[in-house]
Scaffold this active site. Structure first.
Site, PDB file in Angstrom:
ATOM      1  N   ASP A  69       5.996   3.950   6.416  1.00 16.04           N
ATOM      2  CA  ASP A  69       5.122   2.874   5.938  1.00 16.04           C
ATOM      3  C   ASP A  69       5.837   1.524   5.955  1.00 16.04           C
ATOM      4  O   ASP A  69       7.049   1.466   5.767  1.00 16.04           O
ATOM      5  CB  ASP A  69       4.642   3.221   4.510  1.00 16.04           C
ATOM      6  CG  ASP A  69       3.421   2.419   4.106  1.00 16.04           C
ATOM      7  OD1 ASP A  69       2.779   1.805   4.987  1.00 16.04           O
ATOM      8  OD2 ASP A  69       3.098   2.395   2.901  1.00 16.04           O
ATOM      9  N   GLY A  99       3.256  -3.266   8.846  1.00 11.92           N
ATOM     10  CA  GLY A  99       2.469  -4.501   8.700  1.00 11.92           C
ATOM     11  C   GLY A  99       3.230  -5.555   7.912  1.00 11.92           C
ATOM     12  O   GLY A  99       3.290  -6.723   8.310  1.00 11.92           O
ATOM     13  N   ARG A 100       3.840  -5.125   6.804  1.00 13.26           N
ATOM     14  CA  ARG A 100       4.597  -6.073   5.983  1.00 13.26           C
ATOM     15  C   ARG A 100       5.826  -6.606   6.721  1.00 13.26           C
ATOM     16  O   ARG A 100       6.182  -7.775   6.609  1.00 13.26           O
ATOM     17  CB  ARG A 100       5.014  -5.418   4.654  1.00 13.26           C
ATOM     18  CG  ARG A 100       3.903  -5.459   3.618  1.00 13.26           C
ATOM     19  CD  ARG A 100       4.130  -4.456   2.522  1.00 13.26           C
ATOM     20  NE  ARG A 100       3.780  -3.114   2.978  1.00 13.26           N
ATOM     21  CZ  ARG A 100       4.030  -2.015   2.281  1.00 13.26           C
ATOM     22  NH1 ARG A 100       4.652  -2.098   1.120  1.00 13.26           N
ATOM     23  NH2 ARG A 100       3.658  -0.851   2.750  1.00 13.26           N
ATOM     24  N   GLU A 131      -7.465   8.428   6.870  1.00 14.90           N
ATOM     25  CA  GLU A 131      -7.986   7.191   6.272  1.00 14.90           C
ATOM     26  C   GLU A 131      -7.667   5.956   7.117  1.00 14.90           C
ATOM     27  O   GLU A 131      -8.295   4.909   6.951  1.00 14.90           O
ATOM     28  CB  GLU A 131      -7.432   7.018   4.853  1.00 14.90           C
ATOM     29  CG  GLU A 131      -7.998   8.001   3.825  1.00 14.90           C
ATOM     30  CD  GLU A 131      -7.495   9.433   3.976  1.00 14.90           C
ATOM     31  OE1 GLU A 131      -6.385   9.623   4.513  1.00 14.90           O
ATOM     32  OE2 GLU A 131      -8.219  10.379   3.571  1.00 14.90           O
ATOM     33  N   ASN A 132      -6.676   6.056   8.004  1.00 15.59           N
ATOM     34  CA  ASN A 132      -6.319   4.904   8.836  1.00 15.59           C
ATOM     35  C   ASN A 132      -7.417   4.536   9.843  1.00 15.59           C
ATOM     36  O   ASN A 132      -7.401   3.452  10.428  1.00 15.59           O
ATOM     37  CB  ASN A 132      -4.993   5.137   9.582  1.00 15.59           C
ATOM     38  CG  ASN A 132      -3.768   5.064   8.689  1.00 15.59           C
ATOM     39  OD1 ASN A 132      -2.764   5.745   8.926  1.00 15.59           O
ATOM     40  ND2 ASN A 132      -3.812   4.255   7.640  1.00 15.59           N
ATOM     41  N   ARG A 167       9.613   8.373   1.861  1.00 14.35           N
ATOM     42  CA  ARG A 167       8.587   7.339   2.076  1.00 14.35           C
ATOM     43  C   ARG A 167       9.272   5.983   2.094  1.00 14.35           C
ATOM     44  O   ARG A 167      10.014   5.644   1.169  1.00 14.35           O
ATOM     45  CB  ARG A 167       7.496   7.350   1.003  1.00 14.35           C
ATOM     46  CG  ARG A 167       6.450   6.247   1.293  1.00 14.35           C
ATOM     47  CD  ARG A 167       5.132   6.461   0.644  1.00 14.35           C
ATOM     48  NE  ARG A 167       4.167   5.471   1.147  1.00 14.35           N
ATOM     49  CZ  ARG A 167       2.869   5.635   1.164  1.00 14.35           C
ATOM     50  NH1 ARG A 167       2.344   6.738   0.707  1.00 14.35           N
ATOM     51  NH2 ARG A 167       2.073   4.689   1.632  1.00 14.35           N
ATOM     52  N   ARG A 181       3.572   6.779  -3.612  1.00 13.74           N
ATOM     53  CA  ARG A 181       2.382   7.624  -3.506  1.00 13.74           C
ATOM     54  C   ARG A 181       2.466   8.493  -2.259  1.00 13.74           C
ATOM     55  O   ARG A 181       3.259   8.261  -1.358  1.00 13.74           O
ATOM     56  CB  ARG A 181       1.099   6.790  -3.535  1.00 13.74           C
ATOM     57  CG  ARG A 181       1.018   5.719  -2.476  1.00 13.74           C
ATOM     58  CD  ARG A 181      -0.342   4.996  -2.523  1.00 13.74           C
ATOM     59  NE  ARG A 181      -0.350   3.862  -1.621  1.00 13.74           N
ATOM     60  CZ  ARG A 181      -0.137   2.600  -1.986  1.00 13.74           C
ATOM     61  NH1 ARG A 181       0.081   2.292  -3.243  1.00 13.74           N
ATOM     62  NH2 ARG A 181      -0.133   1.633  -1.083  1.00 13.74           N
ATOM     63  N   ILE A 182       1.606   9.489  -2.241  1.00 17.23           N
ATOM     64  CA  ILE A 182       1.635  10.520  -1.203  1.00 17.23           C
ATOM     65  C   ILE A 182       0.638  10.194  -0.084  1.00 17.23           C
ATOM     66  O   ILE A 182       0.814  10.646   1.053  1.00 17.23           O
ATOM     67  CB  ILE A 182       1.293  11.907  -1.843  1.00 17.23           C
ATOM     68  CG1 ILE A 182       2.348  12.280  -2.912  1.00 17.23           C
ATOM     69  CG2 ILE A 182       1.169  13.010  -0.804  1.00 17.23           C
ATOM     70  CD1 ILE A 182       3.765  12.408  -2.407  1.00 17.23           C
ATOM     71  N   SER A 183      -0.398   9.405  -0.406  1.00 13.36           N
ATOM     72  CA  SER A 183      -1.393   9.000   0.600  1.00 13.36           C
ATOM     73  C   SER A 183      -1.924  10.171   1.432  1.00 13.36           C
ATOM     74  O   SER A 183      -2.008  10.080   2.666  1.00 13.36           O
ATOM     75  CB  SER A 183      -0.833   7.896   1.514  1.00 13.36           C
ATOM     76  OG  SER A 183      -0.459   6.773   0.756  1.00 13.36           O
TER      77      SER A 183
HETATM   78  C1  IPE Z   1       0.284   6.231   4.962  1.00  4.61           C
HETATM   79  O1  IPE Z   1       0.402   4.854   5.000  1.00  4.61           O
HETATM   80  C2  IPE Z   1      -0.109   6.760   6.303  1.00  4.61           C
HETATM   81  C3  IPE Z   1       0.904   6.662   7.325  1.00  4.61           C
HETATM   82  C4  IPE Z   1       2.150   6.279   7.168  1.00  4.61           C
HETATM   83  C5  IPE Z   1       0.479   7.070   8.632  1.00  4.61           C
HETATM   84  P1  IPE Z   1      -0.805   3.898   4.563  1.00  4.61           P
HETATM   85  O2  IPE Z   1      -0.300   2.502   4.668  1.00  4.61           O
HETATM   86  O3  IPE Z   1      -2.004   4.228   5.352  1.00  4.61           O
HETATM   87  O4  IPE Z   1      -1.037   4.315   3.057  1.00  4.61           O
HETATM   88  P2  IPE Z   1      -1.630   3.524   1.833  1.00  4.61           P
HETATM   89  O5  IPE Z   1      -2.931   2.930   2.302  1.00  4.61           O
HETATM   90  O6  IPE Z   1      -0.627   2.485   1.488  1.00  4.61           O
HETATM   91  O7  IPE Z   1      -1.784   4.540   0.763  1.00  4.61           O
HETATM   92  C1  IPE Z   2       2.593   2.248   8.584  1.00  9.67           C
HETATM   93  O1  IPE Z   2       2.639   0.884   8.422  1.00  9.67           O
HETATM   94  C2  IPE Z   2       1.986   2.652   9.894  1.00  9.67           C
HETATM   95  C3  IPE Z   2       0.657   3.252   9.816  1.00  9.67           C
HETATM   96  C4  IPE Z   2       0.018   3.542   8.731  1.00  9.67           C
HETATM   97  C5  IPE Z   2       0.009   3.559  11.067  1.00  9.67           C
HETATM   98  P1  IPE Z   2       1.405   0.054   7.823  1.00  9.67           P
HETATM   99  O2  IPE Z   2       0.584  -0.433   8.959  1.00  9.67           O
HETATM  100  O3  IPE Z   2       0.705   0.836   6.801  1.00  9.67           O
HETATM  101  O4  IPE Z   2       2.187  -1.170   7.174  1.00  9.67           O
HETATM  102  P2  IPE Z   2       1.852  -1.909   5.797  1.00  9.67           P
HETATM  103  O5  IPE Z   2       1.739  -0.862   4.744  1.00  9.67           O
HETATM  104  O6  IPE Z   2       0.577  -2.644   6.012  1.00  9.67           O
HETATM  105  O7  IPE Z   2       3.031  -2.805   5.597  1.00  9.67           O
HETATM  106 MG    MG Z   3       0.892   0.999   4.778  1.00  7.03          MG
END
Ligand code: IPE
Ligand code: IPE
Ligand code: MG
Length: 245
Positions: free
Chosen positions: A18, A21-22, A65-66, A186, A192-194
């Site tokens: 995870d 994006g950040r 959920e993605n 993580r 969290r476990i997501s």
């Molecule tokens: C968990 O990350 C899923 C993956 C790393 C593929 P997310 O970014 O989707 O989880 P949340 O939304 O923070 O719980």
């Molecule tokens: C994890 O990074 C990759 C996937 C869930 C595919 P994120 O895209 O969730 O990055 P943040 O949480 O927005 O920083």
């Molecule tokens: Mg994320």
């Protein structure tokens, strides 16, 4: 390899990758650029796992959920996955890495799914390490699929309700022949476990680091394994051996 004890390695490491994006936002880049850098981290972690002798590595790459994300981000992730699989095939073959996948992968775009299935087929006899990508994966969906499979067996009179044991449930999960994860990592500091491997992580050791996934390098990974090696796993028993005395 630093102070890692080769006799106390986690057999199965699972990672919630995870923070792409950040990582990108901090640099004024697009989220997609964060995912591209994240793919580099995947390469490093797969390579390091193989080097130190991890037998099972499971990476949460795309959750059920993605699919809620913007279409362009999803498409970019799928394209990235396709390129990643193509570019890594040679190294997977050289290092004896078997690729697998868990999740509702029939939902992936056709071209990505094709490369995925090709890679799984080509690496199927590799024996040194199993790399499992969780794609369109959700722990609750996995449990639902499992419950449905078991219920059908009951309906067809193949088993009865008293045959439903922990072992039977495990045997019907997507991970049926895999050991449960010993270490769950993580990144990006979220506690969290997501919806990842809900059944399988019952006794996993959890390691959360603030490091964002694209920055999770070999040293960070070794630090997580060292931390794991300092844990005392009790599995509910009174001493470290996991048995009564
Ligand atoms: C968990 O990350 C899923 C993956 C790393 C593929 P997310 O970014 O989707 O989880 P949340 O939304 O923070 O719980
Ligand atoms: C994890 O990074 C990759 C996937 C869930 C595919 P994120 O895209 O969730 O990055 P943040 O949480 O927005 O920083
Ligand atoms: Mg994320």
């Amino acid at each position: 390899m630093s102070n890692i004890d080769p006799k106390k390695l986690p057999k199965h490491v699972a990672i919630i990758m995870d923070g792409n994006g950040r990582w990108a936002k901090e640099r004024g880049m697009t989220r997609v650029m964060g995912h591209q850098q994240g793919a580099e981290a995947v390469r490093t972690i797969v390579r390091t796992s193989r080097e130190i002798g991890i037998q099972w590595l499971t990476l949460y790459a795309f959750s059920e959920e993605n699919w809620k994300r913007p279409k362009n981000e999803i498409l970019a992730l799928m394209k990235l996955l396709k390129h990643f699989l193509k570019s890594e095939l040679k190294e997977m073959q050289e290092n004896g890495i078997q690729l697998r996948t868990i999740g509702r992968t029939d939902k992936l775009p056709k071209d990505t799914r094709k490369v995925l299935l090709d890679t799984i087929g080509k690496t199927a006899s590799n024996q040194n390490m199993v790399l499992t990508l969780a794609l369109s994966y959700g722990g609750r969906q996995e449990l639902l699929d499992t419950i449905q499979k078991i219920t059908r067996k009951v309906e067809n009179g193949i088993i009865t309700s008293i045959d439903i044991s922990e072992k039977l449930v495990s045997d019907f999960l997507y991970t049926s022949d895999m050991p449960d994860p010993d270490l769950l990592i993580r990144t990006s500091g979220e506690y969290r476990i997501s919806n990842f491997l809900l059944w399988q992580i019952a006794y996993s050791e959890i390691y959360v680091t603030n490091t964002l996934w694209p920055d999770f390098d070999k040293n960070e990974y070794l630090a997580a394994i060292l931390d794991f090696q300092r844990r005392e796993r009790r599995f509910g028993a009174a001493n470290s051996k996991g048995v009564g005395s």
